[in-house]
Design a protein around this motif. Sequence first.
Motif, short mmCIF file in Angstrom:
data_model
loop_
_atom_site.label_atom_id
_atom_site.label_comp_id
_atom_site.label_asym_id
_atom_site.label_seq_id
_atom_site.Cartn_x
_atom_site.Cartn_y
_atom_site.Cartn_z
N PHE A 8 0.83 -1.20 0.00
CA PHE A 8 0.00 0.00 0.00
C PHE A 8 0.87 1.25 0.00
O PHE A 8 1.94 1.27 0.58
CB PHE A 8 -0.89 0.05 1.25
N VAL A 9 0.35 2.28 -0.65
CA VAL A 9 0.91 3.62 -0.52
C VAL A 9 -0.25 4.53 -0.13
O VAL A 9 -1.22 4.66 -0.88
CB VAL A 9 1.57 4.12 -1.83
N ASP B 69 0.96 -3.73 -8.77
CA ASP B 69 0.63 -4.49 -7.57
C ASP B 69 0.45 -3.62 -6.33
O ASP B 69 0.13 -4.13 -5.25
CB ASP B 69 1.72 -5.55 -7.30
N ILE B 70 0.68 -2.31 -6.47
CA ILE B 70 0.54 -1.42 -5.32
C ILE B 70 -0.87 -0.86 -5.28
O ILE B 70 -1.41 -0.42 -6.30
CB ILE B 70 1.55 -0.26 -5.39
N GLU C 63 -6.74 -4.78 5.34
CA GLU C 63 -6.82 -6.24 5.21
C GLU C 63 -7.83 -6.64 4.14
O GLU C 63 -7.57 -7.51 3.31
CB GLU C 63 -7.21 -6.86 6.56
N GLU C 64 -9.00 -5.99 4.15
CA GLU C 64 -10.03 -6.29 3.15
C GLU C 64 -9.54 -5.95 1.75
O GLU C 64 -9.75 -6.70 0.80
CB GLU C 64 -11.30 -5.49 3.46
N THR C 65 -8.86 -4.81 1.63
CA THR C 65 -8.35 -4.37 0.34
C THR C 65 -7.27 -5.32 -0.18
O THR C 65 -7.21 -5.64 -1.36
CB THR C 65 -7.79 -2.94 0.45
N LYS C 66 -6.42 -5.76 0.73
CA LYS C 66 -5.34 -6.68 0.35
C LYS C 66 -5.91 -8.00 -0.18
O LYS C 66 -5.37 -8.60 -1.11
CB LYS C 66 -4.44 -6.95 1.55
N GLU C 67 -7.04 -8.42 0.40
CA GLU C 67 -7.67 -9.67 0.00
C GLU C 67 -8.56 -9.50 -1.22
O GLU C 67 -9.17 -10.45 -1.70
CB GLU C 67 -8.49 -10.23 1.16
N GLY C 68 -8.68 -8.26 -1.71
CA GLY C 68 -9.45 -8.02 -2.92
C GLY C 68 -10.94 -7.85 -2.70
O GLY C 68 -11.73 -7.88 -3.65
N LYS C 69 -11.36 -7.66 -1.45
CA LYS C 69 -12.79 -7.45 -1.18
C LYS C 69 -13.15 -6.00 -1.48
O LYS C 69 -12.33 -5.12 -1.54
CB LYS C 69 -13.10 -7.76 0.29
#
Length: 458
Positions: A74-75, A99-100, A368-374
Motif C-alpha cells: 500500500f501507498v 501491484d501497489i 486487510e479487506e483491500t489486500k484480499e481483494g474485497k
Amino acid sequence: MKMMQSKGHRIILITNEYPNVEKHLVAKYYDGIEIVFTDASLENFQTHQNLNNSFLMWKALDDLIEANEIKLDFVVIPDCGSEGFFMILNQTLYGKYPDIKFVVEVEGPMNMVAVKNRDSVDEHFTITGLMEEFTFRNSKYFTFPTEIMMKELKDQIKIEEINYKLVPNLVNNDFVPGAAKHNPVTKNIFFVGRLEYRKGADLLIQAFIQIIEEEKYNDAQLYFVGKDQYWNDYGKTFQEYWCEKLTSQQLSKIHFLQFLPHDELIERLAESRVCVFPSRWEPFGNVALEAILAGVPVIVPKGTGLAEIVDRDYDWLFEAENIGELKNVLKKALDETEDNLILRSENLVKRAKEVLAISEESFCSFLEETKEGKGIALNEKRHDAKLIFEIFSVYIQLTGNPGKKFKEMQKDYFKVNQLYQDISKFYAELQTQFDQVNKENLILKKYLNVLQNGKVSQ
C-alpha cells in the motif's frame, strides 16, 4: 503510522525535506519508522509548489522501489495539495506499480477548502484543483473521516461508487482527560482554530456581543485561540476588522490569543466552560475532538463533520450560520449547572474514545479487506487525458515561457497525447475527414496529370 507499526507492518514515510528541517527531531518524533526525504535538487516545477512536491514524492517512491527492490502493498497519500498526483499518473498512464494499492486519505481537498473559505482562486489553485480531481478520479481506494466528506467528494467528481472506509482522524496524545484539571464554573467561552471565513469566527463574535448585552451574562468572556487571517470581505484581517468595529467595553470581554503550544492550550482549555466550533463547513474537526478529550464540552453546527464526532442525541447543536440558534445554545451552556457540565464532559470523553477506537480498527480492517481483494468492483478506466492537458496548459501560462516549457513537456508526456488520440471521438472524426481529403487529393492529382500530360500517372 505508529498504530500500523505496532501491529507488525513495515512503515516507510516519504516526506519533503523543507528548508531548515531538523532531521533528528523528525526521526525522534517518528521513532522506529523508516524515513525517506525527497531530493529537493530534482526540482522540476519551480513556479508551482504542489506540482513540484508531487513530482518529488513520486521520484522518491520510484527510486525507493527501483534501488531497494522493495515490494510495497500500500501507498497511503493525503488529498490536500494532491501529493499523489504523479504516482497515480504513472500507474494510470504508464502501467507502473500494478501491484501497489494507492489509498487516498481525504480530509478536505485544498481547492474545496479555498472555495468554501472564499479565497481568491488563481492559477495556482486551479492547477491544484485539477491535480486533485485527476487523483480522485483515478484512485480506487479512499478513507474519509466522516460521512459528509465522502458524500461531498462523490458529488464533486460525479462518481457513483467509491471503495472507501470511514476512518475518523487520530489526534495528538497530549490531549487526554486529566491532562489539566477542568474548571467548569468559569464563564469563559473558547474558539480554537484559524480566524477564517469557513470556521465561522464572525458568527460567534456576533452571537457573543448580543449575549453580553443581557446583565445575566455580562461576566462572560470570549477567547479566540488561532492564527489571524486576512478576509477578502473585510479588506483586512479578522482581528483588525473587529477591533475597529467593536466598542472598548465589548473588546474588554474579547481576547485574541493567537496560536498556542499544546501544553499552554491544554491549560487554557481547562479554564473554559465550553469550546465553540461554529464552522460553516468542516470535514471532521480535529481540534473539537482534542477539546473533548481534554474534558471540555463543545457546541458544534449540524450538517458538518463536527456533528458526526458527538453522539447523535447530543443537544448542544445549532443550524450552521444561524446566529440566533448559536446564541440560544451559548445561553444554555452558560446556564448549565456544574454537575450537569461534569456529566456532559464525561459522556463526551467516552464518545471521543469510541471515535478513536473506531479509527484504529477501521483503518486496519480496510487494509486487510483491500489486500484480499474485497470491496466494490470499480471502473478500471477513469482517466481523462483532457484533465492532464489542462493541468499543464495552465502551468505553461504560469511560467511565462510557453514555447520552451511546452517542448520540454511534449517529450515527457508524449504518451498523454497518444492516450488522448485513442480515447477522443473528436479525433477519430477528424482522422476520417483527413483520410477523405487525402483520397480527394489523389484524384485531383490524377486529373491534373491528365490535363497536363494527356495520360493518367501510374
